[in-house]
Design a protein around this motif. Structure first.
Motif, PDB file in Angstrom:
ATOM      1  N   ARG A  49       0.831  -1.203   0.000  1.00 23.21           N
ATOM      2  CA  ARG A  49       0.000   0.000   0.000  1.00 23.21           C
ATOM      3  C   ARG A  49       0.871   1.262   0.000  1.00 23.21           C
ATOM      4  N   ARG A  50       1.973   1.245   0.734  1.00 19.81           N
ATOM      5  CA  ARG A  50       2.872   2.408   0.750  1.00 19.81           C
ATOM      6  C   ARG A  50       3.457   2.678  -0.636  1.00 19.81           C
ATOM      7  N   PRO A  72       0.212 -10.686   4.374  1.00 18.82           N
ATOM      8  CA  PRO A  72      -0.011  -9.867   5.569  1.00 18.82           C
ATOM      9  C   PRO A  72       1.172  -9.994   6.527  1.00 18.82           C
ATOM     10  N   ASP A  73       1.430  -8.917   7.287  1.00 24.88           N
ATOM     11  CA  ASP A  73       2.567  -8.954   8.208  1.00 24.88           C
ATOM     12  C   ASP A  73       2.182  -9.330   9.634  1.00 24.88           C
ATOM     13  N   GLY A  74       0.913  -9.595   9.871  1.00 18.25           N
ATOM     14  CA  GLY A  74       0.492 -10.037  11.186  1.00 18.25           C
ATOM     15  C   GLY A  74       0.278  -8.930  12.192  1.00 18.25           C
ATOM     16  N   LEU A  75       0.460  -7.679  11.791  1.00 17.77           N
ATOM     17  CA  LEU A  75       0.258  -6.538  12.671  1.00 17.77           C
ATOM     18  C   LEU A  75      -1.079  -5.869  12.369  1.00 17.77           C
ATOM     19  N   PRO A  76      -1.602  -5.059  13.286  1.00 15.79           N
ATOM     20  CA  PRO A  76      -2.872  -4.376  13.024  1.00 15.79           C
ATOM     21  C   PRO A  76      -2.798  -3.554  11.747  1.00 15.79           C
ATOM     22  N   PRO A  77      -3.837  -3.543  10.936  1.00 16.05           N
ATOM     23  CA  PRO A  77      -3.816  -2.784   9.677  1.00 16.05           C
ATOM     24  C   PRO A  77      -3.517  -1.312   9.915  1.00 16.05           C
ATOM     25  N   SER A  78      -2.761  -0.735   8.999  1.00 13.39           N
ATOM     26  CA  SER A  78      -2.428   0.687   9.093  1.00 13.39           C
ATOM     27  C   SER A  78      -2.163   1.218   7.703  1.00 13.39           C
ATOM     28  N   ASP A  79      -2.737   2.383   7.406  1.00 21.03           N
ATOM     29  CA  ASP A  79      -2.473   3.067   6.142  1.00 21.03           C
ATOM     30  C   ASP A  79      -1.476   4.202   6.321  1.00 21.03           C
ATOM     31  N   GLU A  80      -0.847   4.256   7.486  1.00 23.04           N
ATOM     32  CA  GLU A  80       0.119   5.314   7.750  1.00 23.04           C
ATOM     33  C   GLU A  80       1.312   5.180   6.806  1.00 23.04           C
ATOM     34  N   ASP A  81       1.761   6.299   6.262  1.00 24.01           N
ATOM     35  CA  ASP A  81       2.912   6.287   5.368  1.00 24.01           C
ATOM     36  C   ASP A  81       4.188   6.311   6.195  1.00 24.01           C
ATOM     37  N   ALA A  82       4.412   5.206   6.895  1.00 17.92           N
ATOM     38  CA  ALA A  82       5.573   5.104   7.781  1.00 17.92           C
ATOM     39  C   ALA A  82       5.934   3.643   7.935  1.00 17.92           C
ATOM     40  N   ALA A  83       7.186   3.403   8.311  1.00 21.18           N
ATOM     41  CA  ALA A  83       7.633   2.036   8.528  1.00 21.18           C
ATOM     42  C   ALA A  83       7.000   1.452   9.783  1.00 21.18           C
ATOM     43  N   SER A 271      11.523   3.630  -3.789  1.00 21.45           N
ATOM     44  CA  SER A 271      11.292   4.146  -2.453  1.00 21.45           C
ATOM     45  C   SER A 271       9.870   3.846  -2.005  1.00 21.45           C
ATOM     46  N   LEU A 272       9.717   3.491  -0.710  1.00 21.02           N
ATOM     47  CA  LEU A 272       8.396   3.264  -0.133  1.00 21.02           C
ATOM     48  C   LEU A 272       7.708   4.569   0.251  1.00 21.02           C
ATOM     49  N   SER A 273       8.434   5.683   0.161  1.00 21.00           N
ATOM     50  CA  SER A 273       7.867   7.002   0.462  1.00 21.00           C
ATOM     51  C   SER A 273       8.026   7.903  -0.762  1.00 21.00           C
TER      52      SER A 273
END
Length: 487
Positions: A49-50, A72-83, A271-273
């Motif tokens: 998504r990033r 999936p990475d197993g963590l809570p979903p997040s659309d934050e543009d951050a690692a 880049s992811l950002s």
């Protein structure tokens, strides 16, 4: 170049952070375009998504023989543009295993095509072993940091780790641990930060021990993103304790030597950002070697006090600067973008001689003639890019391999000045002046120019890294897939 006799398929599964994804993608491009391997490059859903937000649909469009997948990475979903938080991500890696197995068994080309995994993720490498998938480790940080991590088990066996007393905690800069590191004795502060624990059940220490054991026993070979001339003693020493090892780097230079459209796929192209390329226009108007470039990668967070001290150190130095401050850079959190985390007095003081941005095409910035020094967290991609550009460094390491890399830059390669673990403005100012001007600065600039030439030479056809990437194909990948190559 020669290509496999029949299509062979490589699955790339890098640790899902920018510093690992970028070189893994570069190696995948090199093996696909120059040696004819088909590739499936696996992201986490968060990073997928990033990438789409940063670069648009074309970032994951793929091409014939090169496709993308996500788990999936197993963590809570997040659309934050951050690692993701690295500790949480490390602990969640086992949750990715069933998704990886399903991907291999149901989605990747099967019986008619030989398959092989390239990864640096311990649970994924072990999962590949369980399902009979041959695997190779691609270690995306320095060979020196790999060697230091291999020494951790010896420190545990000798009772030195976990640490026994608080006085061993950082601050004891003169304390040395005789752990057999090839370059000589290593100080406690040169070891990865996760050994600095007094807890015998520390989760990160346990993960480190499991990881290093995995690399000694599971993969058929270990590929390092470095070049032999840069870390020759360590590479020689590791040949006795690991599977076959190969130094292939710097990958951006190998891709340029290979030529073609894929040569543009360096760190700036994956880049992811979202990158701010306007900073390159700002640099165009500056004198050669006149700008200090400050950037701390995709993960490091600074406290408001650290940001303020760094800001005033930059201001007091009198030099022009380009400073990357991510939107999530400040550890305490700040709203309103990069300007909100900096003192207003600093912005007024430096108006006209500073450029602050949230992300940049770092490799292109370092190659720009206006950049005279790099204030860096010492992540390995940053170190290699600085070496390739011939730019001296101000080294402020924070975690993981960064302390080891800083030690190498300052004592072995002689291209850097080491900052303390929490430098004040006076120390920052003095270090900038030291690197940017005077006799010491000239010495470092001369050493940096020499290493730039050595890096370029290593990547040329017929030289060490070029030969090693061909050896990886001939000696490791093709035999593991039971395919003979034809000319």
């Amino acid at each position: 170049m020669a290509a496999p006799a029949a299509k062979s398929h490589l699955a790339f599964f890098p640790f899902p952070s920018q510093g690992h994804v970028t070189p893994a993608f570069q190696l995948a491009r090199l093996l696909h375009h120059c040696h004819g391997f088909d590739v499936t490059f696996v992201h986490t859903e968060h990073n997928r998504r990033r990438l789409l937000r940063a670069r648009g649909p074309g970032a994951l469009a793929g091409e014939p023989g090169f496709r993308f997948a996500a788990v999936p990475d197993g963590l809570p979903p997040s659309d934050e543009d951050a690692a993701r938080d690295v500790a949480a991500l490390l602990l969640s890696l086992p949750t990715m295993v069933p998704h990886f197995k399903e991907l291999v068994l149901s989605e990747l080309p099967a019986a008619s095509c030989r398959r092989l995994l390239v990864s640096d993720v311990d649970p994924i490498l072990r999962a590949a072993q369980e399902i009979g998938l041959p695997c190779v480790t691609f270690w995306t940080t320095s060979a020196s940091s790999f060697m230091v991590m291999q020494q951790v088990r010896h420190l545990v066996a000798r009772g030195l780790v976990p640490l026994k007393a608080e006085e061993w905690i950082p601050g004891q800069h003169g304390h040395r641990l005789g752990a057999g590191v090839a370059q000589g004795h290593a100080r406690l502060r040169d070891f990865p930060t996760f050994i600095r624990t007094t807890d015998p059940d520390d989760a990160m220490l346990a993960l480190t021990l499991r990881l290093t054991e995995c690399y000694r026993t599971v993969p058929s070979a270990v590929v390092f993103h470095t070049f032999e001339e840069l870390e020759s003693q360590v590479i020689s020493a590791m040949s006795d304790i690991l599977p076959p090892i190969y130094a292939i780097g710097p990958l951006p230079l190998l891709l340029r030597e290979a030529g073609g459209d894929h040569a543009a796929s360096t760190s700036a192209g994956y880049s992811l950002s979202k990158e701010d390329r306007a900073c390159l226009d700002w640099l165009d108007g500056k004198r050669p070697n006149s700008v200090v470039f400050a950037s701390f990668g995709s993960l490091v967070k600074l406290t408001s006090e650290q940001l303020a001290e760094l800001a005033w150190g930059l201001a007091s130095s009198g030099y022009e600067f380009l400073w990357v401050i991510r939107s999530d850079q400040q550890a305490t959190g700040a709203a309103g973008g990069t300007a909100a985390v900096l003192p207003p007095e600093f912005l007024a003081e430096t108006e006209g001689r500073g450029c602050v941005t949230s992300w940049c095409p770092q490799e292109a910035v370092l190659r720009h003639g206006a950049v005279g020094a790099f204030l860096t967290h010492c992540g390995w991609n940053s170190m290699l890019e600085s070496v390739c550009a011939g730019v001296p460094m101000l080294c402020w390491p924070f975690a993981a391999d960064q302390q080891t890399n800083s030690r190498m830059a300052c004592t072995e390669w002689r291209v850097g000045v080491e900052l303390s673990e929490d430098p004040g403005r006076e120390e920052v100012e003095a270090a900038i002046r030291q690197v940017m001007g005077g006799g010491r600065g000239e010495e470092m600039r001369s050493s940096a120019a020499e290493w730039k030439d050595k890096a370029a030479l290593a990547a040329r056809p017929g030289s060490s890294s070029w030969v090693n990437q061909e050896r990886v194909v001939d000696e490791v990948l093709a035999p593991l897939m039971d395919k003979k190559r034809v000319c």
